[in-house]
Structures are given as C-alpha cells and as structure tokens.
Scaffold this active site. Sequence first.
Site, mmCIF file in Angstrom:
data_model
loop_
_atom_site.group_PDB
_atom_site.id
_atom_site.type_symbol
_atom_site.label_atom_id
_atom_site.label_comp_id
_atom_site.label_asym_id
_atom_site.label_seq_id
_atom_site.Cartn_x
_atom_site.Cartn_y
_atom_site.Cartn_z
ATOM 1 N N ARG A 1 28.034 9.628 -1.630
ATOM 2 C CA ARG A 1 27.584 10.037 -2.960
ATOM 3 C C ARG A 1 26.345 9.585 -3.493
ATOM 4 O O ARG A 1 25.861 9.883 -4.307
ATOM 5 C CB ARG A 1 28.810 9.127 -3.871
ATOM 6 N N TYR B 1 27.707 -6.995 3.437
ATOM 7 C CA TYR B 1 27.597 -5.804 3.370
ATOM 8 C C TYR B 1 26.252 -5.095 3.145
ATOM 9 O O TYR B 1 25.661 -5.827 2.185
ATOM 10 C CB TYR B 1 28.648 -5.343 2.344
ATOM 11 N N ASP C 1 25.271 -2.962 1.600
ATOM 12 C CA ASP C 1 25.320 -2.070 0.223
ATOM 13 C C ASP C 1 25.806 -2.833 -0.784
ATOM 14 O O ASP C 1 26.008 -2.397 -2.082
ATOM 15 C CB ASP C 1 26.104 -0.997 0.176
ATOM 16 N N ASN D 1 -26.703 -3.374 -13.015
ATOM 17 C CA ASN D 1 -26.201 -2.276 -13.997
ATOM 18 C C ASN D 1 -26.094 -0.963 -13.472
ATOM 19 O O ASN D 1 -26.994 -0.595 -12.848
ATOM 20 C CB ASN D 1 -26.989 -2.381 -15.312
ATOM 21 N N SER E 1 -27.903 6.372 -14.943
ATOM 22 C CA SER E 1 -26.856 7.281 -14.718
ATOM 23 C C SER E 1 -26.930 8.582 -13.878
ATOM 24 O O SER E 1 -28.244 8.913 -13.753
ATOM 25 C CB SER E 1 -26.670 7.735 -16.380
ATOM 26 N N ALA F 1 -32.329 7.748 -14.123
ATOM 27 C CA ALA F 1 -31.145 8.556 -14.119
ATOM 28 C C ALA F 1 -31.527 9.826 -13.433
ATOM 29 O O ALA F 1 -32.425 10.467 -13.421
ATOM 30 C CB ALA F 1 -31.105 8.655 -15.611
#
Length: 453
Positions: free
Chosen positions: A15, A99, A101, A374, A402, A420
């Site tokens: 099941r 068991y 399960d 940074n 950046s 950058a």
Amino acid sequence: MTLDVVILAAGQGTRMRSTLPKVLHRLAGKPMVRHVIDTARGLEAERTHVVVGHGAEKVREALADCEVHFALQAEQKGTGHAVAQALEGLGEGKVLVLYGDVPLIRRETLAGLLDGVDDDHLGLLTVTLADPTGYGRILRNAEGEAVAIVEHKDASQTELAIAECNTGIMAMTAAQLRRWLPRLSADNAQGEYYLTDIIAMAAAEGVRIVTAQPADPLEVEGVNNRLQMARLERAHQLATAERLMADGVALIDPTRIDIRGTLTCGHDVEIDVGCVFEGNVELGEGVRIGPHCVIRDSHIGAETVIEPHSVIEGTVIAGRGRVGPFARLRPGTRLAVGAKVGNFVETKNAEVGEGSKINHLSYVGDARLGRDVNVGAGTITCNYDGAHKHRTEIGDGAFIGSNTALVAPVSVGSNATVGAGSTISKDVADNALAVSRGRQISKADWPRPSKDR
Ligand code: UD1
Ligand code: CA
C-alpha cells in the site's frame, strides 16, 4: 541475561505503492528500520537481527553500515515463520521482537517490558483501541490473565468486541522460542504461521503473560501507507518541537518545523516558520533563523541572524554573523565573527574574515578573505578552468569593486582596491589600485543617430 532483538522487515508494503521497500521509507530523514535499530542499540542488545524478505538486497545495502545480522525469509509465511528465520543466530538470554515499520517505539517502554521477562514470564505489549479492526485481540481468563491472542480474521463476534489489541511487540526467552516456534501451525484463516499463537502455548505451560502498555499509542503505530507515514512524521516532529521549546527555544510555530537529525540550541534561539534542519546542526545563544531556511550539518555561532530563504550546508559561522535573505552557503564555508553574506550570494570552500562583507549577488569559491574586506555586488571568483579548481586570496581591508571577475589562482593584497568591472588575472600588490576595463571615452554634445523621416 543477554538480549537479542529481532526486527521483522520482510513484508512487502504494497500500500505504499513504491519500489522502495517499506522499512526504508524515511521518518525524520532516517529509514524507519534505522529508528528501530537505534532503539535496539539503546537497549544494549547483544545482537540485533533484521529479518529481510521483500527487497532484501536493498534493505541489506541500506543497512550495510549497521551492526546487525540479517536473516532471510524467502517467502512470507507469517510473523511466527519470520521470527523462526532468526532462531539459529539467537543467544541463550532474552529475545525482543520488534517491527521495521513501527518506528516510534521508545526505549523506556521496551526496557519496562523486558524487566519482567524470565523463564516463567513472557512480556506482551498491548494497546486499547477505539477501533481495533484488523488487530489481534487479547483474550483474558476469569482471573484477568492474558491467555491467548486471536487474530481479527479468526475471531468470533464476541472476541471482535474486545478492544485490547496485540501490538505485535513481545519479549520472551530464546529457549521458549526454540520450544514453541517449531510447534506453530498454519491452520487458520490466513494460512500463516502466527507468532501470536505462542501466547496460548506459554499460558498452557504455566508461563505468565505480563502485559504492558506504551505511554503513547503512537509508539506502537505501524506504517502501511503514505498517509500513516505522514501522520507519524508530524507527530514525531511535534514531539521534537515540544522538547526544544521545553529547553527554551522559541519556535514561532511548533507545527511548522522539521528536524531530520540532531538540532542543538543555546539559550534564546528563535526559529521562524518552515525551517528544515538536517544532520547535525548547532545554533549558539541568541541565534535567530528567519522563515524557510534549510540548514544541514552546520554550526552557527552566537547572535547570528539568518535571514529568510537561506540554504546552509557544512558551514561554520563564528558568531554575530548575518546571512541572507536568499544566501547559499555550501560546504567549507567559514565565516569569522561579524562577517556578512547577503542576498543571492553563493559561497563554497570560502573563509571570510572578521567583519568582511559580501553583500549582494556574488560567487565566492575556494577563497580566503581577510578581515574587513568589502566585496562589491556581482563579484565572481572564477575558480574553475574546466579541469582544476584554483584559489583566490584577498588581504585584510581590500575593496573589490562591483562586477569584478577574479580569475584564480590570483591574490589581491591587503588594503588594495579593485575598480568596478575589472577582470583580475594577475596578483594585485598591497595598497595598489587595479583596474582592467576599457577606458571610458566621452564626446560632448554627441548627436544620437536617428531614422530618416
Ligand atoms: C500482526 C499480529 C496482530 C497485531 C498486528 C499489529 C500476527 C499473526 N498478528 O498482524 O496480532 O495486532 O500485527 O500490527 O503476528 N512480517 C514479516 N514476515 C511475514 C509476515 C509479516 O516480516 O511473513 C512482518 C511485516 O513486514 C510487518 C509485521 O511483520 O512488519 C506484521 O505483519 P502483518 O502481516 O502486518 O501482521 P498483521 O496482520 O498486521
Ligand atoms: Ca500490520
């Protein structure tokens, strides 16, 4: 007396509608049968036997690292037949039948059951259910002593009205099993060798059946389908959440947390909704975890804030860190005190020094950053040349503009500045400025091209 634990795990679990053997389905991130094996270990069992049948190879494989003995039940002829497959490997002491399960059975419940077991006493765990449909019923004599179990399919109308049920969990001596199991017959409604028939054999020999009940019926609940699986999962998670709260952890909603492993928390930790913790996770004092974070095998030091939707694995954060929202810290990430990793940043094998910041949209891999560095938005460590990984080293106080590409192996000296938009493929000296980009040209009053009218 020594203890042998026999765990039945041969059934198919139709099941579940799954190709995975039932006992390998996970509860709190761990195959059900492993929960039972761990409980057996908690009882200091001399040996643990796992009876395998359906999907035997998969079960053996999944348990390869466990100290267990396997017994093969090639054909599933009933619970009595299953236990009989382990008979040869049993010692001379007590035997406990569990068991694969039934994952939530507690050590304390079993220890209590085992205490009463000797040559003259058998231990049987029972549970009284409002709806006993499908269960074996406990038959008691006029003195109230349990004397037999009758399976639902074999029961009379009056027996079906009995609400006290067999959990299947029982304990006896190995000698008794050797005596009784060979005498089982399959002459019953299901044509199976019922383990439960040993109860009547015991009673007939004057062995007393000592019954006990679990503190919580969930302990003896078995899993046959995915709905039951999910119900047990939620119940288990809620119990874990309640333990954490009792220890002083603030959970915004105890029904919305999942712990698949071990979560250890200092004082005044706060965890918002929808978080998943996997493996071994430690949260230091005052740590706050925002909603919907996934944290695996990591240590997060005191006063750190993890903002929402962060995914953190194999990471150590010293303390007072700030991570996310939407950060991904991969294995080998080490954040020193006060380091910040912001949104849409991925790190891997990266040491980030005290007070350093990688605030937005970056990838930092195989790198070491000193303190107070940074890293500007969009910075990428190009650590992979298609064959090998290379390292990037950035000194204390460096400023990376950046949208910088750092082509590893490369180093940027302390207090150096990178303009950058640069692609940095050569080392930058301490205190230097490095810029590598096309120079900007500006033309005054430049007429933009236009379409002819
Ligand atoms: C069994 C008990 C019943 C009890 C119920 C509790 C028997 C005869 N009946 O019934 O009294 O109320 O559990 O859930 O014991 N298994 C094997 N090999 C087999 C048969 C079973 O390993 O040949 C394993 C199954 O995988 C399962 C467990 O034993 O984990 C129980 O078997 P199942 O067939 O579900 O027994 P029930 O009919 O539920
Ligand atoms: Ca069952």
